[in-house]
Design a protein around this motif. Sequence first.
Motif, PDB file in Angstrom:
ATOM      1  N   ALA A  78       0.860  -1.192   0.009  1.00 21.27           N
ATOM      2  CA  ALA A  78       0.036  -0.074  -0.157  1.00 21.27           C
ATOM      3  C   ALA A  78       0.729   1.306   0.017  1.00 21.27           C
ATOM      4  CB  ALA A  78      -1.124  -0.021   1.297  1.00 21.27           C
TER       5      ALA A  78
ATOM      6  N   GLN B  36      -0.838   2.820   6.000  1.00 22.53           N
ATOM      7  CA  GLN B  36      -1.241   2.165   7.147  1.00 22.53           C
ATOM      8  C   GLN B  36      -2.552   2.395   7.444  1.00 22.53           C
ATOM      9  OE1 GLN B  36       0.685   0.115   7.649  1.00 22.53           O
ATOM     10  NE2 GLN B  36       2.589   0.541   8.409  1.00 22.53           N
ATOM     11  N   ASN B  39      -4.170  -0.198   5.020  1.00 21.34           N
ATOM     12  CA  ASN B  39      -4.100  -1.533   5.406  1.00 21.34           C
ATOM     13  C   ASN B  39      -5.305  -1.713   6.567  1.00 21.34           C
ATOM     14  OD1 ASN B  39      -1.871  -1.908   3.743  1.00 21.34           O
ATOM     15  ND2 ASN B  39      -0.545  -1.448   5.312  1.00 21.34           N
TER      16      ASN B  39
END
Lengths: 158, 85
Positions: A78, B36, B39
């Motif tokens: 990501a 993050q 995620n």
Amino acid sequence: MCVEAAFDEARMLGHDSLGDEDLLLGILRADEGIAAEALSSLGVTLEGAREELEEMLSGALSSIGISLEEVRREAGDAFELRIPAYRRIPISPWAKKALVEARKEMRRIGDNYLGTEHVLLGILGNADGMAVRMLAGMGVSREVLEERLFELRGRAAG
Amino acid sequence: MDEKTRTRVGGPEDPLEGLEAVIALRRTLEALEAAQVENAFVAGWSWARIAEVLGVSKQAVHKKHARRIRETYPGDPPRRKGRGL
């Protein structure tokens, strides 16, 4: 237009403002005009310039003890520096200055159009700028590039 | 502590280099936060819980990240379960 391309490049690299180095990437990406010709004749490619900027980023981080590679590894897939296309970013002071200088160069040379070569000259006017240091990292000095630029202009005119 | 020692302890001696490290870190931080949050979202966390851990309001985290994540996962986000927004 090379400024549009510059904005795309800036976002792609995660720049939250359009820097003078992004203007240079924009010229390379638009790939037209004498400026792009001068750059490519000296071995400066869009890919190479992006890589050089990534190395500069990585170097700046390691100067304070941070490894970009490790951050990448820890954060997973990501992680990307890219800023979404919908986000508007401002033009940095250095990029603004380069564009102002571009107009001055145009008048100084006596041209009646604003071309990529004027923008490039504007960028090269700033010795502190990211673009000039990026080019230096790629082994291209301002002097050599300027000389090539005027050489190509002369050839185009004559 | 004299001036020289302070410069050395404080980081790079060249201000240009020092300031550029700040920019580099900010860009990296932004990318790390985006990654993050993504995620956590994919792991099924609600905006409220993500915001709580980041120490900001739910509105703030939603405003900053929702559109990007929605565009990354059009339709149903993967493995999303539990509480919604």
